[in-house]
Design an enzyme around this catalytic site. Structure first.
Site, PDB file in Angstrom:
ATOM      1  N   THR A  30       0.875  -1.174   0.000  1.00  0.00           N
ATOM      2  CA  THR A  30       0.000   0.000   0.000  1.00  0.00           C
ATOM      3  C   THR A  30       0.910   1.222   0.000  1.00  0.00           C
ATOM      4  O   THR A  30       1.489   1.579   1.020  1.00  0.00           O
ATOM      5  CB  THR A  30      -0.918   0.000   1.230  1.00  0.00           C
ATOM      6  OG1 THR A  30      -1.769  -1.153   1.177  1.00  0.00           O
ATOM      7  CG2 THR A  30      -1.784   1.249   1.266  1.00  0.00           C
ATOM      8  N   LYS A 105      -7.394   1.482  -2.841  1.00  0.00           N
ATOM      9  CA  LYS A 105      -7.009   1.110  -1.482  1.00  0.00           C
ATOM     10  C   LYS A 105      -7.110   2.313  -0.550  1.00  0.00           C
ATOM     11  O   LYS A 105      -7.455   2.175   0.633  1.00  0.00           O
ATOM     12  CB  LYS A 105      -5.584   0.544  -1.461  1.00  0.00           C
ATOM     13  CG  LYS A 105      -5.081   0.116  -0.080  1.00  0.00           C
ATOM     14  CD  LYS A 105      -5.948  -0.983   0.542  1.00  0.00           C
ATOM     15  CE  LYS A 105      -5.458  -1.377   1.934  1.00  0.00           C
ATOM     16  NZ  LYS A 105      -4.197  -2.127   1.929  1.00  0.00           N
ATOM     17  N   LYS A 173       0.739   5.306   8.221  1.00  0.00           N
ATOM     18  CA  LYS A 173       1.409   5.441   6.932  1.00  0.00           C
ATOM     19  C   LYS A 173       0.391   5.525   5.809  1.00  0.00           C
ATOM     20  O   LYS A 173       0.476   6.383   4.924  1.00  0.00           O
ATOM     21  CB  LYS A 173       2.359   4.257   6.734  1.00  0.00           C
ATOM     22  CG  LYS A 173       3.158   4.268   5.433  1.00  0.00           C
ATOM     23  CD  LYS A 173       2.511   3.411   4.351  1.00  0.00           C
ATOM     24  CE  LYS A 173       2.469   1.946   4.707  1.00  0.00           C
ATOM     25  NZ  LYS A 173       1.845   1.141   3.624  1.00  0.00           N
TER      26      LYS A 173
END
Length: 225
Positions: A30, A105, A173
């Site tokens: 990701t 995502k 993150k």
């Protein structure tokens, strides 16, 4: 992180230089859509193929071979991606060209962050109201409030167990990536920004390796203080 993928593929380790022409690189990290575009360009220049295919489903989904894949790739590469990933995939969808998987995502993480915060607040409120939280969840999970997070995390949250896979450090993150992309496409994400700050608070408490459902712990900690 973007830096890690870049280091492996084109930086210090330069894996792209060691791959045979025609090789298909499937990136399940990701990271940012910008990185996906950069790596796809580097792969193409080396005669390789690249797709960004971040996953959802968490640790348990990986163990059970039940991950959901969001794929950004050339349409001609999609059949190969489906075939190669079939052993660990429950759902897979090509979302568009390179970068589309990562952007999808981001939508996933935006939605998950809000859901977990809402669940944490609901559980916290139920406790303060003197309700049986298990009974409350059992009832409302069958209605409009129901979600995967509610069904799979409310019992562990009530028990104060936060060792179930995806860590706060990784979510921070991811949400940073979401907020950076939102700046680029001029999207206002007030809830995502707020929940990201809450996760930052948990990191400052030393809880960065706890799973993302520890948002309840933050609320309980505020009561104690």
């Amino acid at each position: 992180r973007d830096e890690d993928v870049r280091d492996i593929l084109t930086g210090q380790h330069n894996a792209i230089a060691a791959m045979n022409r025609g090789t298909l690189i499937i990136d399940h990290t990701t990271t940012s859509a910008f990185l996906a575009e950069e790596m796809a360009s580097a792969a193409k220049n080396a005669g390789l193929r690249f797709c960004d295919a971040p996953v959802s489903g968490g640790q348990q989904g990986a163990i059970n071979g039940q991950l959901s894949l969001m794929v950004g790739c050339d349409a001609n590469d999609y059949d190969d991606v489906r075939r190669i990933t079939a052993a660990y995939t429950r759902t897979i969808e090509r979302m568009g060209e390179i970068g589309s998987g990562q952007k999808t995502k981001m939508v996933n993480q935006i939605c998950v962050a809000g859901l977990i915060q809402a669940l944490a607040e609901g559980l916290h409120f139920a406790e303060k109201a003197g309700l049986d939280r298990d009974k409350v969840m059992g009832v409302i999970a069958q209605g409009a409030a129901g979600s995967w997070q509610m069904s799979n995390r409310h019992q562990t949250m009530i028990a104060g167990e936060y060792q179930h896979g995806f860590a706060i450090d990784w979510m921070r993150k991811d949400l940073d990536i979401c907020l950076e992309e939102a700046l680029r496409n001029n999207t206002d994400l007030p809830v995502t920004r707020l929940v990201n700050d809450y996760y930052r608070e948990l990191q400052s408490m030393g809880a960065g390796r706890l799973d993302t459902s520890a948002l309840l712990l933050r609320l309980q900690n505020k009561d104690e203080n």
